[in-house]
Design a protein around this motif. Structure first.
Motif, PDB file in Angstrom:
ATOM      1  N   ASP A 376      -1.374 -10.137   8.456  1.00  6.31           N
ATOM      2  CA  ASP A 376      -1.973  -9.345   7.538  1.00  6.31           C
ATOM      3  C   ASP A 376      -3.097  -8.153   7.802  1.00  6.31           C
ATOM      4  O   ASP A 376      -3.748  -7.616   7.236  1.00  6.31           O
ATOM      5  CB  ASP A 376      -2.981 -10.335   6.678  1.00  6.31           C
ATOM      6  CG  ASP A 376      -2.178 -11.375   5.942  1.00  6.31           C
ATOM      7  OD1 ASP A 376      -1.060 -11.057   5.597  1.00  6.31           O
ATOM      8  OD2 ASP A 376      -2.855 -12.427   5.843  1.00  6.31           O
ATOM      9  N   THR A 378      -3.797  -4.212   8.880  1.00  3.89           N
ATOM     10  CA  THR A 378      -3.580  -3.209   7.980  1.00  3.89           C
ATOM     11  C   THR A 378      -3.417  -1.701   8.589  1.00  3.89           C
ATOM     12  O   THR A 378      -3.527  -2.021  10.019  1.00  3.89           O
ATOM     13  CB  THR A 378      -5.098  -2.990   7.247  1.00  3.89           C
ATOM     14  OG1 THR A 378      -6.030  -2.384   8.112  1.00  3.89           O
ATOM     15  CG2 THR A 378      -5.326  -4.044   6.323  1.00  3.89           C
ATOM     16  N   LYS A 398       1.225   6.305   6.521  1.00  6.70           N
ATOM     17  CA  LYS A 398       2.683   6.314   5.721  1.00  6.70           C
ATOM     18  C   LYS A 398       3.384   5.070   6.449  1.00  6.70           C
ATOM     19  O   LYS A 398       3.209   4.687   7.606  1.00  6.70           O
ATOM     20  CB  LYS A 398       3.398   7.427   6.202  1.00  6.70           C
ATOM     21  CG  LYS A 398       2.891   8.692   5.515  1.00  6.70           C
ATOM     22  CD  LYS A 398       3.883   9.819   5.634  1.00  6.70           C
ATOM     23  CE  LYS A 398       3.338  11.095   4.835  1.00  6.70           C
ATOM     24  NZ  LYS A 398       4.378  12.247   5.235  1.00  6.70           N
ATOM     25  N   VAL A 404       0.622   4.880   1.821  1.00  6.62           N
ATOM     26  CA  VAL A 404       0.309   3.674   1.466  1.00  6.62           C
ATOM     27  C   VAL A 404      -1.307   3.488   1.403  1.00  6.62           C
ATOM     28  O   VAL A 404      -1.999   4.437   2.082  1.00  6.62           O
ATOM     29  CB  VAL A 404       0.720   2.360   2.227  1.00  6.62           C
ATOM     30  CG1 VAL A 404       2.441   2.253   2.138  1.00  6.62           C
ATOM     31  CG2 VAL A 404       0.246   2.422   3.780  1.00  6.62           C
ATOM     32  N   PRO A 405      -2.154   2.490   0.732  1.00  5.28           N
ATOM     33  CA  PRO A 405      -3.696   2.374   1.046  1.00  5.28           C
ATOM     34  C   PRO A 405      -3.882   1.802   2.045  1.00  5.28           C
ATOM     35  O   PRO A 405      -3.041   1.440   2.710  1.00  5.28           O
ATOM     36  CB  PRO A 405      -3.734   1.432  -0.173  1.00  5.28           C
ATOM     37  CG  PRO A 405      -2.679   1.253  -1.190  1.00  5.28           C
ATOM     38  CD  PRO A 405      -1.401   1.747  -0.218  1.00  5.28           C
ATOM     39  N   ASN A 407      -5.787  -0.312   2.974  1.00  7.73           N
ATOM     40  CA  ASN A 407      -5.866  -1.848   3.007  1.00  7.73           C
ATOM     41  C   ASN A 407      -4.508  -2.637   2.733  1.00  7.73           C
ATOM     42  O   ASN A 407      -4.511  -3.652   2.613  1.00  7.73           O
ATOM     43  CB  ASN A 407      -7.022  -2.138   2.028  1.00  7.73           C
ATOM     44  CG  ASN A 407      -6.614  -2.059   0.429  1.00  7.73           C
ATOM     45  OD1 ASN A 407      -5.872  -1.126   0.432  1.00  7.73           O
ATOM     46  ND2 ASN A 407      -7.284  -2.687  -0.348  1.00  7.73           N
ATOM     47  N   GLU A 408      -3.756  -1.814   2.697  1.00  4.08           N
ATOM     48  CA  GLU A 408      -2.065  -2.244   2.745  1.00  4.08           C
ATOM     49  C   GLU A 408      -1.834  -3.339   3.863  1.00  4.08           C
ATOM     50  O   GLU A 408      -2.232  -3.013   5.003  1.00  4.08           O
ATOM     51  CB  GLU A 408      -1.277  -1.269   2.908  1.00  4.08           C
ATOM     52  CG  GLU A 408       0.346  -1.761   2.823  1.00  4.08           C
ATOM     53  CD  GLU A 408       0.951  -1.912   1.462  1.00  4.08           C
ATOM     54  OE1 GLU A 408       0.100  -1.806   0.454  1.00  4.08           O
ATOM     55  OE2 GLU A 408       2.034  -1.832   1.313  1.00  4.08           O
ATOM     56  N   LYS A 409      -1.301  -4.617   3.607  1.00  3.27           N
ATOM     57  CA  LYS A 409      -0.849  -5.500   4.692  1.00  3.27           C
ATOM     58  C   LYS A 409       0.354  -4.999   5.154  1.00  3.27           C
ATOM     59  O   LYS A 409       1.309  -5.010   4.652  1.00  3.27           O
ATOM     60  CB  LYS A 409      -0.866  -6.785   4.049  1.00  3.27           C
ATOM     61  CG  LYS A 409      -2.261  -7.383   3.868  1.00  3.27           C
ATOM     62  CD  LYS A 409      -2.275  -8.983   3.107  1.00  3.27           C
ATOM     63  CE  LYS A 409      -3.638  -9.365   2.524  1.00  3.27           C
ATOM     64  NZ  LYS A 409      -3.664 -10.576   2.055  1.00  3.27           N
ATOM     65  N   LEU A 410       0.402  -5.031   6.430  1.00  2.24           N
ATOM     66  CA  LEU A 410       1.598  -4.574   7.197  1.00  2.24           C
ATOM     67  C   LEU A 410       2.566  -5.606   7.435  1.00  2.24           C
ATOM     68  O   LEU A 410       1.975  -7.059   7.597  1.00  2.24           O
ATOM     69  CB  LEU A 410       1.391  -3.753   8.549  1.00  2.24           C
ATOM     70  CG  LEU A 410       0.556  -2.549   8.532  1.00  2.24           C
ATOM     71  CD1 LEU A 410       0.139  -2.261   9.891  1.00  2.24           C
ATOM     72  CD2 LEU A 410       0.975  -1.542   7.546  1.00  2.24           C
ATOM     73  N   LYS A 411       3.803  -5.323   7.510  1.00  2.00           N
ATOM     74  CA  LYS A 411       4.627  -6.375   8.138  1.00  2.00           C
ATOM     75  C   LYS A 411       5.752  -6.031   9.248  1.00  2.00           C
ATOM     76  O   LYS A 411       5.929  -4.866   9.476  1.00  2.00           O
ATOM     77  CB  LYS A 411       5.725  -6.782   6.774  1.00  2.00           C
ATOM     78  CG  LYS A 411       5.008  -7.377   5.304  1.00  2.00           C
ATOM     79  CD  LYS A 411       5.778  -7.269   4.312  1.00  2.00           C
ATOM     80  CE  LYS A 411       5.100  -7.768   3.024  1.00  2.00           C
ATOM     81  NZ  LYS A 411       5.725  -7.747   1.793  1.00  2.00           N
ATOM     82  N   GLN A 414       8.251  -2.765  10.118  1.00  2.92           N
ATOM     83  CA  GLN A 414       7.878  -1.306   9.520  1.00  2.92           C
ATOM     84  C   GLN A 414       7.373  -0.467  10.506  1.00  2.92           C
ATOM     85  O   GLN A 414       6.802  -0.479  11.523  1.00  2.92           O
ATOM     86  CB  GLN A 414       6.457  -1.630   8.598  1.00  2.92           C
ATOM     87  CG  GLN A 414       6.952  -2.567   7.508  1.00  2.92           C
ATOM     88  CD  GLN A 414       5.755  -2.813   6.403  1.00  2.92           C
ATOM     89  OE1 GLN A 414       4.584  -2.840   6.740  1.00  2.92           O
ATOM     90  NE2 GLN A 414       6.180  -2.742   5.095  1.00  2.92           N
TER      91      GLN A 414
END
Length: 554
Positions: A376, A378, A398, A404-405, A407-411, A414
């Motif tokens: 989770d 960012t 990006k 992306v915002p 606070n976007e949760k990275l995976k 990516q």
């Protein structure tokens, strides 16, 4: 001194391992140079003829970095190994590693590097020994399984078993010694008889030999059968190697004509290979003197695959008849199939559901470097993990080429790119969503009078709406102002502020903010005497501020 002696010839040994398992010349050369410094790699890169070599080494380094940063937990009981869905786990590892490299050669060098280290376990300190053995069981064993490298898998498992579970290992040796000796004597006696039976049926036998079951896999099997050794039919198995697939099936038929088979133990892994590509015919028969014997029937190519898996095909050249060609390209078809799977998979992290990666994600920089972060995390966590400058001046991000915002949760898998701006500084609202300690600590430094406890309260109380931080009403009394203004403080809007009575700034005036002991932000005119006095004594308390048009509220 011992560790220096180990590394003195380490590269040569890794190269020899790659050569033994069938690696081509470029893979052997990359193995010999696998731990070059970054400077040496840059030097090699300048020469065009080394481009492929450098590519392999760099990909190897990515995998090595991933493993060195990954958290691998120790299992409390060896019984836990019975609960592992081994096929699933091995496929996950293979998918992740192949997704990162798109090339099997760096993965083979990684395995060879590890094999050499565990073979010289005594050269390392205890904590390193333990780490190597845990990686053997948790990472390299399932990885070797997925690539059908059976003998290598068994070797590293047995070394780890001996070190991590010394009591169980000693017990096993003591209790199977006599039984194994008896089986070896029996099989040596019957091999000539079986060879004669096959010869009388005009079968060309390349080899017949006994294979003792490896200690770790034997112990796991004993756990399954409540330590009743009599139920382990493959304590020592016979391998019959013949020239082609047709002869495999003929041999199976001949054996079943002469000896009664146990029907529930006949396995056709030629028509239906295991998930890792293993191929052979297995049968268990009641042999001479009413002894139960497990027999594996395979071609020489299948035998090589079982030992070295995909590596046995790297030096393959397009030659030979159609049947041989069909066997030789088996793993090439597998590689193409894996590439298709990865192309279809939108998110590699969906299949990584086991301890090794359970609470971690692995994201890539645009250059392909792997960054290991908590689940989770960012783009802000990512930025600070690379360099504090990147985090402090982070303006946007990006992911896979799309904005992306923050606070976007990275995976996992990516590719993340950070957009910076020189005059940009951290915002208090970042504390609401960042996960790493490093990010939190650096952000807090921009609010020096904020205690950790108060920062935590603010962090828990912030509501994020469209990227803007707003305090929950129950915290307004402690942290909020008597007046709310639409003033941009730092890079934040809709944040609680207070207007200074000494200079009473109006909309349009040049302004600055002061963080006061009560943790409120008080807005002063830029030329206010009180502000100038405080800025001389405590410049760190001054924060940039500006009016937002038509926004002042009394």
């Amino acid at each position: 001194m011992e560790i220096k002696n180990f590394y003195k010839n380490h590269n040569e040994r890794v190269k020899d391992i790659i050569k033994k398992i069938g690696g081509d010349l470029i893979t052997q050369k990359a193995a010999f140079l696998h731990n070059l410094s970054k400077e040496k790699i840059k030097e090699l890169s300048k020469q065009k003829e080394n481009s492929e070599l450098v590519k392999i080494i760099k990909k190897f380094r990515k995998l090595q970095g991933l493993l060195s940063s990954a958290q691998i937990k120790e299992r409390k009981y060896i019984e836990d190994w019975q609960k592992i869905f081994f096929d699933f786990k091995s496929e996950n590892l293979r998918k992740l590693f192949f997704a990162i490299t798109k090339d099997i050669r760096p993965i083979l060098i990684l395995i060879a590097d590890h094999i050499d280290k565990v073979r010289h376990l005594d050269k390392f300190k205890d904590n390193i020994k333990k780490s190597l053995c845990l990686k053997s069981l948790e990472v390299f064993s399932p990885l070797c399984y997925s690539l059908s490298m059976g003998d290598i898998k068994a070797e590293i498992e047995d070394i780890a078993f001996k070190y991590l579970y010394s009591k169980e290992y000693s017990w096993l040796l003591e209790n199977i010694k006599q039984k194994r000796n008896e089986r070896e004597i029996y099989l040596k006696r019957i091999i000539p008889k079986i060879r004669e039976i096959l010869k009388s049926n005009n079968i060309e036998v390349i080899d017949i030999h006994a294979r003792a079951k490896h200690y770790f896999s034997l112990y796991l099997k004993l756990l399954k059968y409540n330590f009743e050794i009599e139920k382990i039919y493959d304590l020592i198995a016979l391998r019959i190697i013949v020239k082609d697939i047709k002869d495999c099936y003929i041999v199976l038929g001949i054996l079943h004509q002469h000896f009664k088979p146990l029907e529930d133990r006949i396995k056709d892994y030629i028509a239906n290979p295991k998930i890792n590509g293993y191929r052979a015919l297995h049968t268990t028969i009641i042999c001479f003197e009413n002894q139960i014997v497990e027999i594996q029937i395979k071609t020489l190519k299948m035998h090589e695959e079982a030992e070295f898996g995909i590596a046995s095909h790297l030096s393959y050249k397009l030659s030979g008849d159609e049947k041989t060609l069909k066997e030789d390209i088996y793993w090439y078809e597998k590689l193409r199939q894996w590439e298709k799977e990865l192309a279809k998979s939108k998110n590699i992290s969906q299949v990584l559901d086991f301890d090794f990666f359970k609470n971690r994600i692995f994201v890539l920089t645009p250059k392909g470097d792997i960054i290991n972060l908590p689940k989770d995390s960012t783009p802000i966590d990512f930025a600070f993990a690379i360099h504090s400058f990147l985090g402090i001046h982070c303006k946007g991000a990006k992911v896979n080429g799309k904005l992306v915002p923050l606070n976007e949760k990275l995976k996992t898998g990516q590719v993340v790119e950070i957009i910076t701006q020189k005059d940009k500084t951290p915002s208090l609202d970042w504390l609401k969503f960042v996960k790493t300690k490093r990010a939190k600590n650096i952000i807090r430094k921009f609010f020096p009078n904020l205690t950790k406890k108060e920062a935590t309260i603010i962090q828990e109380s912030l509501i994020i709406k469209k990227g803007v931080a707003i305090l929950k009403s129950k915290f307004l009394k402690k942290f909020g102002p008597k007046k709310i203004s639409r003033i941009k403080v730092g890079e934040q809007t809709d944040i609680s502020i207070k207007i200074a009575k000494c200079c009473n700034p109006k909309e349009g005036d040049e302004i600055l903010g002061i963080i006061i002991p009560s943790k409120e932000i008080v807005i002063h005119k830029k030329d206010c005497k009180n502000l100038l006095e405080i800025s001389k004594k405590s410049p760190e308390r001054i924060i940039k501020a500006e009016w937002i048009k038509n926004s002042f509220q009394n």
